[in-house]
Design an enzyme around this catalytic site. Structure first.
Site, PDB file in Angstrom:
ATOM      1  N   LYS A   1       0.791  -1.183  -0.118  1.00  0.00           N
ATOM      2  CA  LYS A   1       0.002   0.109   0.028  1.00  0.00           C
ATOM      3  C   LYS A   1       0.997   1.438  -0.139  1.00  0.00           C
ATOM      4  O   LYS A   1       0.582   2.082  -0.821  1.00  0.00           O
ATOM      5  CB  LYS A   1      -0.805   0.085   1.252  1.00  0.00           C
ATOM      6  CG  LYS A   1      -1.958   1.071   1.193  1.00  0.00           C
ATOM      7  CD  LYS A   1      -2.976   0.471   2.334  1.00  0.00           C
ATOM      8  CE  LYS A   1      -2.616   0.981   3.691  1.00  0.00           C
ATOM      9  NZ  LYS A   1      -2.961   2.357   4.204  1.00  0.00           N
TER      10      LYS A   1
ATOM     11  N   ARG B   1       2.848   5.937  -3.128  1.00  0.00           N
ATOM     12  CA  ARG B   1       3.888   7.066  -3.887  1.00  0.00           C
ATOM     13  C   ARG B   1       4.146   6.727  -5.144  1.00  0.00           C
ATOM     14  O   ARG B   1       4.368   7.922  -5.986  1.00  0.00           O
ATOM     15  CB  ARG B   1       5.242   6.455  -3.013  1.00  0.00           C
ATOM     16  CG  ARG B   1       4.856   7.065  -1.399  1.00  0.00           C
ATOM     17  CD  ARG B   1       6.002   6.288  -0.672  1.00  0.00           C
ATOM     18  NE  ARG B   1       6.163   6.975   0.797  1.00  0.00           N
ATOM     19  CZ  ARG B   1       5.148   6.610   1.751  1.00  0.00           C
ATOM     20  NH1 ARG B   1       4.622   5.666   1.563  1.00  0.00           N
ATOM     21  NH2 ARG B   1       5.335   7.074   2.920  1.00  0.00           N
TER      22      ARG B   1
ATOM     23  N   GLY C   1      -5.303   8.381   5.113  1.00  0.00           N
ATOM     24  CA  GLY C   1      -4.428   9.285   5.724  1.00  0.00           C
ATOM     25  C   GLY C   1      -3.208   9.496   4.765  1.00  0.00           C
ATOM     26  O   GLY C   1      -2.816  10.444   4.546  1.00  0.00           O
TER      27      GLY C   1
ATOM     28  N   GLN D   1       4.582   9.399   6.258  1.00  0.00           N
ATOM     29  CA  GLN D   1       3.723  10.063   5.525  1.00  0.00           C
ATOM     30  C   GLN D   1       4.074  11.589   5.421  1.00  0.00           C
ATOM     31  O   GLN D   1       4.309  12.178   4.510  1.00  0.00           O
ATOM     32  CB  GLN D   1       2.164  10.045   5.915  1.00  0.00           C
ATOM     33  CG  GLN D   1       1.738   8.804   5.657  1.00  0.00           C
ATOM     34  CD  GLN D   1       0.314   8.570   6.618  1.00  0.00           C
ATOM     35  OE1 GLN D   1      -0.028   9.457   7.267  1.00  0.00           O
ATOM     36  NE2 GLN D   1      -0.316   7.425   6.396  1.00  0.00           N
TER      37      GLN D   1
ATOM     38  N   ASP E   1       2.439  -0.343  12.040  1.00  0.00           N
ATOM     39  CA  ASP E   1       1.144  -1.169  11.532  1.00  0.00           C
ATOM     40  C   ASP E   1       0.858  -2.496  11.908  1.00  0.00           C
ATOM     41  O   ASP E   1      -0.285  -3.110  11.569  1.00  0.00           O
ATOM     42  CB  ASP E   1       0.974  -1.095   9.806  1.00  0.00           C
ATOM     43  CG  ASP E   1       1.090   0.539   9.428  1.00  0.00           C
ATOM     44  OD1 ASP E   1       0.377   1.277  10.399  1.00  0.00           O
ATOM     45  OD2 ASP E   1       1.274   0.588   8.243  1.00  0.00           O
TER      46      ASP E   1
ATOM     47  N   ARG F   1      -6.318   2.667  18.103  1.00  0.00           N
ATOM     48  CA  ARG F   1      -6.144   1.158  18.157  1.00  0.00           C
ATOM     49  C   ARG F   1      -5.792   0.507  19.391  1.00  0.00           C
ATOM     50  O   ARG F   1      -5.920  -0.477  19.641  1.00  0.00           O
ATOM     51  CB  ARG F   1      -5.131   0.922  17.060  1.00  0.00           C
ATOM     52  CG  ARG F   1      -5.380   1.247  15.623  1.00  0.00           C
ATOM     53  CD  ARG F   1      -4.540   0.634  14.489  1.00  0.00           C
ATOM     54  NE  ARG F   1      -5.302   0.755  13.248  1.00  0.00           N
ATOM     55  CZ  ARG F   1      -4.582   0.828  12.296  1.00  0.00           C
ATOM     56  NH1 ARG F   1      -3.184   1.143  11.918  1.00  0.00           N
ATOM     57  NH2 ARG F   1      -5.042   1.108  10.928  1.00  0.00           N
TER      58      ARG F   1
ATOM     59  N   ARG G   1      -7.283  -2.904   9.917  1.00  0.00           N
ATOM     60  CA  ARG G   1      -6.175  -3.720  10.812  1.00  0.00           C
ATOM     61  C   ARG G   1      -6.899  -4.372  12.033  1.00  0.00           C
ATOM     62  O   ARG G   1      -6.414  -5.475  12.460  1.00  0.00           O
ATOM     63  CB  ARG G   1      -4.823  -3.053  10.967  1.00  0.00           C
ATOM     64  CG  ARG G   1      -4.438  -2.235   9.740  1.00  0.00           C
ATOM     65  CD  ARG G   1      -2.858  -2.276  10.007  1.00  0.00           C
ATOM     66  NE  ARG G   1      -2.576  -1.171   9.059  1.00  0.00           N
ATOM     67  CZ  ARG G   1      -2.049  -1.562   7.782  1.00  0.00           C
ATOM     68  NH1 ARG G   1      -2.109  -2.885   7.357  1.00  0.00           N
ATOM     69  NH2 ARG G   1      -1.678  -0.726   6.981  1.00  0.00           N
TER      70      ARG G   1
HETATM   71  C1  S3P Z   1       2.413   5.162   6.224  1.00  0.00           C
HETATM   72  C2  S3P Z   1       3.080   5.561   7.281  1.00  0.00           C
HETATM   73  C3  S3P Z   1       2.445   5.178   8.698  1.00  0.00           C
HETATM   74  C4  S3P Z   1       1.742   3.922   8.423  1.00  0.00           C
HETATM   75  C5  S3P Z   1       0.671   3.966   7.415  1.00  0.00           C
HETATM   76  C6  S3P Z   1       1.465   4.228   6.279  1.00  0.00           C
HETATM   77  C7  S3P Z   1       3.295   5.384   4.835  1.00  0.00           C
HETATM   78  O1  S3P Z   1       1.705   6.328   9.078  1.00  0.00           O
HETATM   79  O2  S3P Z   1       0.821   3.618   9.676  1.00  0.00           O
HETATM   80  O3  S3P Z   1      -0.132   2.933   7.326  1.00  0.00           O
HETATM   81  O4  S3P Z   1       3.126   4.758   3.835  1.00  0.00           O
HETATM   82  O5  S3P Z   1       4.033   6.153   5.076  1.00  0.00           O
HETATM   83  P1  S3P Z   1       2.459   7.473   9.940  1.00  0.00           P
HETATM   84  O6  S3P Z   1       3.071   8.260   8.746  1.00  0.00           O
HETATM   85  O7  S3P Z   1       1.117   8.326  10.252  1.00  0.00           O
HETATM   86  O8  S3P Z   1       3.408   6.907  10.908  1.00  0.00           O
END
Ligand code: S3P
Length: 430
Positions: free
Chosen positions: A25, A30, A96, A170, A316, A347, A389
Site C-alpha cells: 500500500k 507513492r 491518511g 507520511q 502497522d 487502536r 487492521r
Molecule cells: C505510512 C506510514 C504510517 C503507517 C501508514 C502508512 C506510509 O503512518 O501507519 O499505514 O505509507 O508512509 P504515519 O506516517 O502516520 O506514521
C-alpha cells in the site's frame, strides 16, 4: 457470512500453504503520485487492491491525471509536474496517506484545492503537515484543531530545514514531494527511522535524494521520469498470515514476492525472537526495494517487548502482534505507541476492548498495552470500529480461540486487503 459486513471465524487446528500478496500500500500510493507528476507513462504491475490506493487514483483523476486500470495493472500518463485545478473537493476516503502525501504535491501547484475524507479521516491530525507546508509558503485552512477538510492554496515554494516532531513517514514523504517544487534544497529530519519508500520512489523516478543518518535532503526543480515496476507484496498484510502461522507449532507457510525493505521488516526479527522459524530466499532488489520469499514455521511462542524505535518500525503490525499476545508464553508489552490512538481508530482502545471481550486480561496504558501470556481466549463478538487492521487482527486471534468469533464491520478489510478473509480461509486447516 451472516450479513454484508459481519463475518464468523471458526477456530483452526493449523495453518499451511503458499501465497503471493497484492502490492504494498505505501509503495503503491507513492508510485501513483510520482507517476502523475513525472514525464511519460508509468506502468505499475501488482498495484495494491486496497480501497485506500483507489482513493489516491481517484484524486489524481480529479487533478487531470489520465490513467487506466486493468485488474492490478495501473498505467498512469504523467503530466510532468503541473496538475489541473479540481472542480470539486478531493475525496481521500479513509486514507491518511492520500491526504498527507498529496498535500505535499498540492502545496506546489498554482491553484486552490480542498481535501476531504470519511468520518474517521476527518478526526485525524493534519497539523503535522500543515505547519511545515506553511513554512514552505503554502496557505492551508483546516477545520478546528488542524483536522480535515484542508483547503490548500499552493504555488512556488521555498525550501526549509525541518525537524519533524512526530515520527511519520507520511509527513516525511509529503515534505520531500513538496521539496520538488521549492527553490533550493529541502531537508527533513525525523526523530527515529521510519519507512523510506518516499526516498526510494523519488530515486526510482530519477530524482536525487541524499540521506545522512536521520535526515533526507532533496533539491527543488528536479524532473521525474516514468518507470515500469512491479509493486512488491504488502508486508503489513502478510503480517496477519505470519502471526497466524506463529499461533500453531508445526504450521508452515511460504509467501513469495514479498517486500523485505529493512525499514519495514522489523516484524520478522521480532517473530524470530518470539521463537518463530523464519528464513528468506530469492532476495532481489527492484527500484531500490528489497523483495524476497519468506518461509515461516510455527514453534512454541515466546513473548516480546516492543518500545522506542521498534514501535515506530512496527506501527502497522502492533494490532496483530497484540491480538496473538495472550497465546504467547510470556506476554507482549507495547510502549511509546501514542500514535496508535490517532490511526484509523484509537487502536490501543480497540485492541484492549476486543481482547477483553474474548476473555483476556489486558492492561491499557496511555501509550501502550501490557498483555500477559498463557491465556486461552474464547469466541466473542468483535467490533472492528471500521478499522481494517483491527478486523484482520481479530480474525487471526479467533483461529486459536475456543468457539466461533463474530467480526462486526469485517468489510473494513477492503481498505488495505479486499481478499484477506478468503486467503485466511484457504490457509486455515480444521
Ligand atoms: C505510512 C506510514 C504510517 C503507517 C501508514 C502508512 C506510509 O503512518 O501507519 O499505514 O505509507 O508512509 P504515519 O506516517 O502516520 O506514521
Amino acid at each position: 457470512m451472516t450479513g454484508a459486513s459481519t463475518l464468523v471465524v471458526r477456530p483452526a487446528k493449523n495453518v499451511a500453504g503458499a501465497l503471493r500478496l497484492p502490492g504494498d500500500k505505501s509503495i503503491s500510493h507513492r508510485y501513483a503520485m510520482l507517476g502523475a507528476i513525472a514525464d511519460g507513462t508509468t506502468r505499475l504491475e501488482n498495484f495494491s487492491t486496497g480501497a485506500d490506493c483507489a482513493s489516491t487514483l481517484r484524486c489524481l483523476r480529479a487533478l487531470g491525471v489520465e490513467w487506466e486500470r486493468s485488474e492490478n495493472t495501473v498505467v498512469i500518463h504523467g503530466r510532468g509536474g503541473t496538475l489541473q485545478a479540481p472542480k470539486n473537493p478531493l475525496d481521500c476516503g479513509n486514507s491518511g496517506s492520500t491526504m498527507r502525501m498529496l498535500s505535499g504535491i498540492l502545496a506546489g501547484q498554482k491553484f486552490t484545492s480542498e481535501l476531504t475524507g470519511d468520518e474517521s479521516l476527518t478526526r485525524r491530525p493534519m497539523a503535522r503537515i500543515i505547519s511545515p507546508l506553511e513554512l514552505m509558503g503554502a496557505r492551508i485552512v483546516a477545520a478546528a484543531a488542524g483536522r480535515p477538510p484542508l483547503r490548500i492554496s499552493g504555488g512556488q515554494l521555498k525550501s526549509i530545514d525541518y525537524k519533524m516532531p512526530v515520527a511519520s513517514a507520511q509527513v516525511k514523504s509529503a515534505l520531500l514531494f513538496a521539496g520538488l517544487f521549492a527553490e533550493g534544497e529541502t531537508g527533513v529530519q525525523e526523530p527515529v527511522r521510519t519507512r523510506d519508500h518516499g526516498e526510494l520512489a523519488l530515486r526510482a523516478f530519477g530524482a536525487q535524494v541524499s540521506q545522512h543518518g536521520l535526515e533526507a535532503r532533496i533539491a527543488g526543480g528536479q524532473e521525474l521520469h516514468a518507470i515500469e515496476a512491479t509493486v512488491p507484496g504488502d508486508l503489513s498484510s502478510a503480517a496477519f498470515f505470519l502471526c497466524a502461522a506463529a499461533l500453531f507449532p508445526g504450521s508452515q507457510i511460504v509467501i513469495s514476492d514479498l517486500l523485505m525493505n529493512p525499514t519495514r521488516a522489523r516484524l520478522l526479527d521480532i517473530l524470530i525472537t518470539m521463537g518463530v522459524g523464519i528464513s528468506v530466499t530469492q532476495l532481489e532488489e527492484r527500484h531500490g526495494e528489497l523483495v524476497g520469499t519468506v518461509h515461516v514455521e510455527g514453534r512454541d511462542l515466546k513473548g516480546a517487548l516492543i518500545a522506542g524505535a521498534d514501535t515506530a518500525a512496527l506501527i502497522d503490525e502492533i494490532p496483530v502482534l497484540a491480538a496473538i499476545a495472550p497465546y504467547t508464553s510470556d506476554g507482549v508489552e507495547v510502549r511509546d505507541a501514542r500514535e496508535l490512538r490517532v490511526k484509523e481508530s484509537d487502536r490501543i482502545a480497540a485492541i484492549a476492548t476486543n481482547l477483553q471481550k474474548m476473555g483476556a486480561k489486558v492492561e491499557e496504558r496511555e501509550d501502550g498495552l501490557k498483555i500477559p501470556g498463557g491465556q486461552q481466549l474464547h469466541g466473542a463478538e468483535i467490533d472492528s470500529q471500521g478499522d481494517h487492521r483491527i478486523a484482520m487482527a481479530f480474525a487471526v486471534a479467533a483461529l486459536r480461540a475456543e468457539g466461533e468469533t463474530t467480526i462486526r464491520g469485517a468489510d473494513a478489510a477492503v481498505i488495505s486487503y479486499p481478499g484477506f478473509f478468503q486467503a485466511l480461509e484457504t490457509l486455515a486447516q480444521r
